[in-house]
Design a protein around this motif. Structure first.
Motif, short mmCIF file in Angstrom:
data_model
loop_
_atom_site.label_atom_id
_atom_site.label_comp_id
_atom_site.label_asym_id
_atom_site.label_seq_id
_atom_site.Cartn_x
_atom_site.Cartn_y
_atom_site.Cartn_z
N GLY A 1 -12.24 2.34 3.39
CA GLY A 1 -11.94 1.00 2.88
C GLY A 1 -10.59 0.93 2.23
O GLY A 1 -9.60 1.48 2.71
N ASN A 2 -10.53 0.20 1.10
CA ASN A 2 -9.30 -0.04 0.36
C ASN A 2 -8.32 -0.91 1.14
O ASN A 2 -7.11 -0.77 1.04
N TRP A 3 -8.88 -1.80 1.96
CA TRP A 3 -8.04 -2.77 2.64
C TRP A 3 -7.85 -3.97 1.71
O TRP A 3 -8.80 -4.53 1.19
N ARG A 4 -6.63 -4.36 1.53
CA ARG A 4 -6.37 -5.50 0.65
C ARG A 4 -5.19 -6.29 1.17
O ARG A 4 -4.27 -5.75 1.80
N LEU A 5 -5.24 -7.58 0.92
CA LEU A 5 -4.17 -8.49 1.28
C LEU A 5 -3.28 -8.69 0.07
O LEU A 5 -3.73 -9.17 -0.97
N GLY A 6 -2.02 -8.28 0.18
CA GLY A 6 -1.10 -8.43 -0.95
C GLY A 6 -0.88 -9.88 -1.32
O GLY A 6 -0.64 -10.73 -0.46
N ARG A 7 -0.98 -10.18 -2.60
CA ARG A 7 -0.77 -11.54 -3.08
C ARG A 7 0.36 -11.54 -4.09
O ARG A 7 0.32 -10.80 -5.09
N GLY A 8 1.38 -12.34 -3.83
CA GLY A 8 2.50 -12.42 -4.76
C GLY A 8 2.12 -13.16 -6.02
O GLY A 8 1.37 -14.15 -6.00
N ALA A 9 2.63 -12.70 -7.16
CA ALA A 9 2.34 -13.35 -8.43
C ALA A 9 3.06 -14.68 -8.51
O ALA A 9 4.24 -14.79 -8.19
N MET B 1 -5.99 -3.41 17.85
CA MET B 1 -5.67 -3.15 16.45
C MET B 1 -4.18 -2.83 16.37
O MET B 1 -3.70 -1.89 17.02
N ILE B 2 -3.46 -3.61 15.58
CA ILE B 2 -2.01 -3.50 15.47
C ILE B 2 -1.66 -2.88 14.12
O ILE B 2 -2.14 -3.34 13.08
N TYR B 3 -0.85 -1.84 14.15
CA TYR B 3 -0.40 -1.15 12.94
C TYR B 3 1.12 -1.24 12.85
O TYR B 3 1.82 -0.97 13.83
N ARG B 4 1.60 -1.62 11.67
CA ARG B 4 3.04 -1.63 11.41
C ARG B 4 3.28 -0.81 10.15
O ARG B 4 3.11 -1.29 9.03
N PRO B 5 3.67 0.45 10.32
CA PRO B 5 3.77 1.35 9.17
C PRO B 5 5.00 1.06 8.31
O PRO B 5 6.04 0.62 8.80
N TYR B 6 4.84 1.30 7.02
CA TYR B 6 5.96 1.26 6.08
C TYR B 6 6.59 2.64 5.99
O TYR B 6 5.89 3.66 6.07
N SER B 7 7.89 2.68 5.81
CA SER B 7 8.56 3.94 5.53
C SER B 7 8.14 4.43 4.15
O SER B 7 7.65 3.65 3.32
N PRO B 8 8.28 5.74 3.85
CA PRO B 8 7.85 6.24 2.53
C PRO B 8 8.48 5.50 1.36
O PRO B 8 7.82 5.21 0.36
N GLY B 9 9.79 5.17 1.46
CA GLY B 9 10.43 4.44 0.38
C GLY B 9 9.89 3.03 0.22
O GLY B 9 9.63 2.57 -0.90
N GLU B 10 9.69 2.32 1.36
CA GLU B 10 9.13 0.97 1.29
C GLU B 10 7.70 1.00 0.77
O GLU B 10 7.29 0.10 0.03
N ALA B 11 6.93 2.01 1.19
CA ALA B 11 5.54 2.09 0.75
C ALA B 11 5.45 2.27 -0.76
O ALA B 11 4.60 1.65 -1.42
N ALA B 12 6.32 3.12 -1.34
CA ALA B 12 6.29 3.33 -2.79
C ALA B 12 6.61 2.05 -3.55
O ALA B 12 5.93 1.71 -4.53
N ARG B 13 7.62 1.31 -3.09
CA ARG B 13 7.95 0.04 -3.75
C ARG B 13 6.84 -0.98 -3.56
O ARG B 13 6.54 -1.75 -4.49
N LEU B 14 6.22 -0.99 -2.40
CA LEU B 14 5.19 -1.99 -2.11
C LEU B 14 3.97 -1.79 -3.00
O LEU B 14 3.47 -2.75 -3.59
N VAL B 15 3.46 -0.57 -3.09
CA VAL B 15 2.23 -0.35 -3.86
C VAL B 15 2.45 -0.60 -5.34
O VAL B 15 1.56 -1.12 -6.04
#
Length: 488
Positions: free
Chosen positions: A16-24, A369-383
């Protein structure tokens, strides 16, 4: 989506741990809308001392513009819904929803593919290890796609520990995609069609010996005649889409060679997840898949005689007509759904099995099923950004709701897993159902919605973009965000 895995002691492994990012933001406007609202209020206040009527007009105009951004309809803003309707009306008024090829066309004599794939080309590259590999090139988006055909063993009579190991290999493979240079998208497609009975007959004819015992030949012939009835063919494909390296002047042939050179590494990483042989698809194989998708009536002839497979320039349909909620193409009528909401909470490894299983009511069914991966740098900023936004949305209320608290916990867990090396990918699901007659669309919709309910997915038809949604499920490397008319 975090590709990490949670395991409970002495219990079946869950995911699990699927979530839709919501901007503040305030009033559901998001960050950009909130800033625009403050600018409107500041401008109206500044004009109040100069001209009260002008300040009132400014405030009312800002309210009219920002209100559609705050309204949500099935996950989309009201502005997006209105714009989609306007764009569809303009395209229909210009007759862009109708496509005719061949001798009846005023544009092209070939049966080329319609829509976003009209300019696509196929190059075959010699890899030296896997033979010829076909690479689909979409010039307008500068995307290069290679497709692998898989033969998964399924989950019948397979121990749960083996299934968990395969899912773990897939998670590791998805995490490795974030470090793959210039990779834009990966998609896994499972297509089910009625089996014409040719595969079993071809295999028996190729492996039988003329001097075999008469009783053995009789038994094999009876199996060939009786077994194909009511069966289905399951075709599994993995497509990888790359883009051109920045700052380098390369011809399409050079890019295709570079993409094909990366196949051995990706091939080995995917083997543990499928548990069966993986082979790159040739140009003829891709053309046959696309031809059968647009013209299901031709699938039987293509299966019986592979020599009838056209080349890529002739693989398109003779005519298509796009409607608001379905797509008519040659001998088939299709409707495509997209995922609106992922399953909530934790799930088990067999969650999507019923969604991908064959359905005898449908002429063809394609789940992508479509996957669009984030690069390690983008992933760190995103989470980290998602964690801050989740905390803001939970703290702005006097009493946070259970969904806000669950979303905050998921965001914090995703940040922890990413810090320990897990990959983060954007993902979506497309489901296409094809029938022979328009009267069968309602039955097909009922079947797909029932299967989606079993998979705990929320699906909705891709209104106004059925042709693009249909093409996105084909092994041609259509990355929908790069072709969208509404870029937000």
């Amino acid at each position: 989506m975090s590709t990490g895995v949670r395991e409970r002691p002495s219990e079946q492994r869950t995911y699990g741990n699927w979530r839709l990012g919501r901007g503040a933001g305030l009033f559901g406007l998001g960050p950009a809308g909130t800033i625009a609202a403050f600018l409107v209020m500041v401008l109206a206040a500044a004009m109040l001392t100069v001209s009260p009527p002008a300040a009132l007009i400014t405030a009312v105009t800002g309210l009219l513009v920002l209100t559609p951004l705050a309204i949500r309809v099935n996950g989309r803003s009201g502005f997006q819904v209105i714009t989609a309707r306007v764009v569809w009306w303009l395209a229909r008024s210009r007759r862009h929803h109708i496509y005719v090829s061949g001798v009846a066309s005023r544009v092209a004599a070939d049966h080329q593919l319609p829509g976003v794939l009209a300019r696509s080309e196929v190059y075959e590259v010699e890899t030296g290890r896997s033979g010829l590999v076909a690479v689909v090139v979409v010039p307008q988006s500068r995307h290069y796609t290679v497709t692998l055909r898989c033969a998964p063993e399924g989950m019948d009579l397979v121990d749960q520990a083996v299934i968990d190991a395969r899912v773990g290999h897939l998670a590791s493979w998805l995490a490795a995609l974030s470090r793959e240079p210039q990779l834009v998208q990966a998609q896994v497609t499972i297509e089910t069609t009625p089996d014409p009975g040719t595969r079993l007959a071809t295999e028996v004819a190729a492996t039988s010996r003329p001097d075999a015992p008469a009783l053995a030949l009789q038994v094999l012939n009876e199996v060939v005649e009786s077994s194909p009835a009511g069966s289905a063919t399951v075709d599994t494909r993995v497509s990888l889409t790359y883009t051109t390296p920045p700052g380098r002047s390369m011809t399409p042939e050079d890019v295709c060679r570079e993409v094909a050179a990366r196949l051995p590494h990706l091939h080995s990483g995917l083997t543990g997840a499928t548990g069966a042989g993986i082979t790159p698809m040739s140009a003829r194989g891709l053309a046959a898949v696309v031809r059968a998708a647009y013209d299901p009536a031709a699938a039987l002839d293509l299966a019986r005689d592979p020599q009838l497979t056209p080349d890529w320039t002739q693989a398109g349909p003779v005519a298509t007509r796009e409607s608001w909620d379905f797509y008519r193409h040659d001998s088939g009528i299709s409707r495509t759904w997209c995922m609106v909401e992922a399953p909530r909470g934790v799930v088990y490894s067999r969650l999507f099995s019923r969604l991908t299983d064959p359905d005898p009511q449908l002429l063809r069914k394609r789940v992508t099923m479509i996957y669009r991966p984030y690069s390690p740098g983008e992933a760190a900023r995103l989470v980290e950004s998602d964690k801050r936004d989740a905390r803001f949305l939970a703290s702005k209320k006097h009493r946070a709701s259970a969904r806000d608290l669950t979303d905050l916990a998921a965001a914090e867990q995703a940040a922890e897993e990413e810090a320990t090396g897990a990959g983060v990918v954007r993902f979506s699901v497309l489901v296409t159902a094809t029938v022979a007659d328009e009267k069968q669309l309602d039955e097909a919709s009922g079947v797909i919605q029932a299967r989606a309910g079993e998979a705990r997915l929320v699906l909705r038809p891709m209104y106004g973009c059925q042709a693009a949604g249909f093409a996105a499920g084909l092994p041609a490397g259509v990355v929908l965000p790069t072709h969208t008319t509404i870029p937000f």
